[in-house]
Design a protein around this motif. Structure first.
Motif, PDB file in Angstrom:
ATOM      1  N   THR A 203       0.840  -1.203   0.000  1.00  0.00           N
ATOM      2  CA  THR A 203       0.000   0.000   0.000  1.00  0.00           C
ATOM      3  C   THR A 203       0.869   1.245   0.000  1.00  0.00           C
ATOM      4  O   THR A 203       0.614   2.210  -0.737  1.00  0.00           O
ATOM      5  N   LEU A 204       1.908   1.236   0.817  1.00  0.00           N
ATOM      6  CA  LEU A 204       2.802   2.382   0.900  1.00  0.00           C
ATOM      7  C   LEU A 204       3.505   2.624  -0.436  1.00  0.00           C
ATOM      8  O   LEU A 204       3.630   3.772  -0.889  1.00  0.00           O
ATOM      9  N   ARG A 205       3.929   1.547  -1.086  1.00  0.00           N
ATOM     10  CA  ARG A 205       4.604   1.688  -2.389  1.00  0.00           C
ATOM     11  C   ARG A 205       3.670   2.274  -3.437  1.00  0.00           C
ATOM     12  O   ARG A 205       4.096   3.054  -4.293  1.00  0.00           O
ATOM     13  N   GLU A 206       2.384   1.886  -3.380  1.00  0.00           N
ATOM     14  CA  GLU A 206       1.412   2.452  -4.319  1.00  0.00           C
ATOM     15  C   GLU A 206       1.241   3.952  -4.053  1.00  0.00           C
ATOM     16  O   GLU A 206       1.142   4.755  -4.988  1.00  0.00           O
ATOM     17  N   ALA A 207       1.212   4.330  -2.772  1.00  0.00           N
ATOM     18  CA  ALA A 207       1.119   5.757  -2.427  1.00  0.00           C
ATOM     19  C   ALA A 207       2.361   6.501  -2.929  1.00  0.00           C
ATOM     20  O   ALA A 207       2.257   7.608  -3.464  1.00  0.00           O
ATOM     21  N   PHE A 208       3.532   5.887  -2.761  1.00  0.00           N
ATOM     22  CA  PHE A 208       4.766   6.484  -3.281  1.00  0.00           C
ATOM     23  C   PHE A 208       4.674   6.690  -4.798  1.00  0.00           C
ATOM     24  O   PHE A 208       5.079   7.721  -5.325  1.00  0.00           O
ATOM     25  N   ARG A 209       4.147   5.671  -5.478  1.00  0.00           N
ATOM     26  CA  ARG A 209       4.060   5.744  -6.933  1.00  0.00           C
ATOM     27  C   ARG A 209       3.186   6.931  -7.352  1.00  0.00           C
ATOM     28  O   ARG A 209       3.533   7.686  -8.273  1.00  0.00           O
ATOM     29  N   MET A 210       2.047   7.104  -6.669  1.00  0.00           N
ATOM     30  CA  MET A 210       1.137   8.200  -7.025  1.00  0.00           C
ATOM     31  C   MET A 210       1.770   9.556  -6.716  1.00  0.00           C
ATOM     32  O   MET A 210       1.649  10.507  -7.498  1.00  0.00           O
ATOM     33  N   LEU A 211       2.475   9.643  -5.590  1.00  0.00           N
ATOM     34  CA  LEU A 211       3.120  10.910  -5.239  1.00  0.00           C
ATOM     35  C   LEU A 211       4.289  11.226  -6.159  1.00  0.00           C
ATOM     36  O   LEU A 211       4.602  12.395  -6.395  1.00  0.00           O
ATOM     37  N   SER A 212       4.916  10.185  -6.693  1.00  0.00           N
ATOM     38  CA  SER A 212       6.006  10.433  -7.649  1.00  0.00           C
ATOM     39  C   SER A 212       5.451  11.024  -8.944  1.00  0.00           C
ATOM     40  O   SER A 212       6.099  11.858  -9.578  1.00  0.00           O
ATOM     41  N   HIS A 213       4.219  10.637  -9.325  1.00  0.00           N
ATOM     42  CA  HIS A 213       3.582  11.228 -10.503  1.00  0.00           C
ATOM     43  C   HIS A 213       3.266  12.708 -10.272  1.00  0.00           C
ATOM     44  O   HIS A 213       3.218  13.489 -11.232  1.00  0.00           O
ATOM     45  N   GLU A 214       3.046  13.080  -9.011  1.00  0.00           N
ATOM     46  CA  GLU A 214       2.784  14.486  -8.672  1.00  0.00           C
ATOM     47  C   GLU A 214       4.086  15.270  -8.524  1.00  0.00           C
ATOM     48  O   GLU A 214       4.058  16.487  -8.313  1.00  0.00           O
ATOM     49  N   GLY A 215       5.214  14.573  -8.583  1.00  0.00           N
ATOM     50  CA  GLY A 215       6.503  15.240  -8.450  1.00  0.00           C
ATOM     51  C   GLY A 215       6.909  15.508  -7.020  1.00  0.00           C
ATOM     52  O   GLY A 215       7.874  16.248  -6.776  1.00  0.00           O
ATOM     53  N   LEU A 216       6.207  14.905  -6.049  1.00  0.00           N
ATOM     54  CA  LEU A 216       6.491  15.175  -4.649  1.00  0.00           C
ATOM     55  C   LEU A 216       7.475  14.180  -4.049  1.00  0.00           C
ATOM     56  O   LEU A 216       8.098  14.460  -3.011  1.00  0.00           O
ATOM     57  N   ILE A 217       7.588  13.011  -4.674  1.00  0.00           N
ATOM     58  CA  ILE A 217       8.515  11.984  -4.204  1.00  0.00           C
ATOM     59  C   ILE A 217       9.376  11.548  -5.386  1.00  0.00           C
ATOM     60  O   ILE A 217       8.884  11.421  -6.510  1.00  0.00           O
TER      61      ILE A 217
END
Length: 215
Positions: free
Chosen positions: A41-55
């Motif tokens: 779940t955390l990795r999926e959240a990371f993936r979405m935040l990376s698309h936003e440029g935040l991670i």
């Protein structure tokens, strides 16, 4: 996916409130335990935040809170001037969001009196959120949620939050009072000048970082 969305929102909010700072490493085991979610779940959240440029995810190293670049600062402030100044220009002085602008100004001034400059930064973001709310556009509000997180990352380039925020508190009040009196064109002009000044301050701060200095 709903849990991943919730986790993503929680992490984004921690960036917005300044808890997670630029360059911070996001340790999976520690965060998964804190948030009560699985690593998947955390990795999926990371993936979405990376698309936003935040991670930023680095192969064989892990995930890190993104550190802004010179280009991203310039682009962020260009977009902010386009959106915020237009929202102010078309504002109705009795719009409910004007009360939110006033609340943010008053909370910032109270935080200044208590020497709580991190809170001043948080209320500054709330002030600009309220400006966006003047446009009555759910789409712009969603876009500005992402921009707010990027703004906090840019703020993180400055070690001294008082130096960063003190010059703009009185300008926030000036913009507010112009909107309340119906002088929205003048308010938009003041805000445009304000954002140019803020951009220059942050670009200068970037130049003093190891990335900006080429170290």
């Amino acid at each position: 996916m709903p849990l991943a969305d919730e986790t993503m929102t929680h992490l984004r909010n921690r960036i917005i409130d300044g808890t997670l700072t630029p360059g911070a490493r996001l340790r999976e085991a520690e965060l998964a335990d804190q948030l009560g979610v699985s690593r998947n779940t955390l990795r999926e959240a990371f993936r979405m935040l990376s698309h936003e440029g935040l991670i930023t995810q680095v192969p064989y190293s892990g995930a890190y809170v993104t550190t802004p670049t010179l280009t991203s600062i310039i682009d962020l402030y260009r977009v902010r001037r386009m959106i915020e100044c237009q929202a102010i220009r078309q504002a109705f002085p009795k719009h409910p969001a004007v009360a939110d602008m006033r609340s943010a100004v008053e909370r910032a001034e109270k935080a200044r009196s208590e020497d709580d400059w991190k809170m001043v930064g948080t209320t500054n973001i709330a002030f600009h959120d309220a400006i966006i709310a003047l446009a009555d556009s759910p789409r712009l509000t969603r876009i500005f949620t992402f921009l707010s997180a990027e703004m906090r990352l840019v703020f993180g380039l400055v070690d001294d939050p008082e130096y960063l925020h003190a010059p703009f508190l009185d300008l926030n009040r000036e913009v507010l009072e112009l909107v309340e009196s119906g002088e929205t064109e003048e308010a938009a002009s003041v805000l445009d000048t304000y954002l140019v000044r803020a951009e220059r301050l942050l670009l200068a701060a970037y130049e003093r970082t190891p990335m900006g200095s080429g170290e």
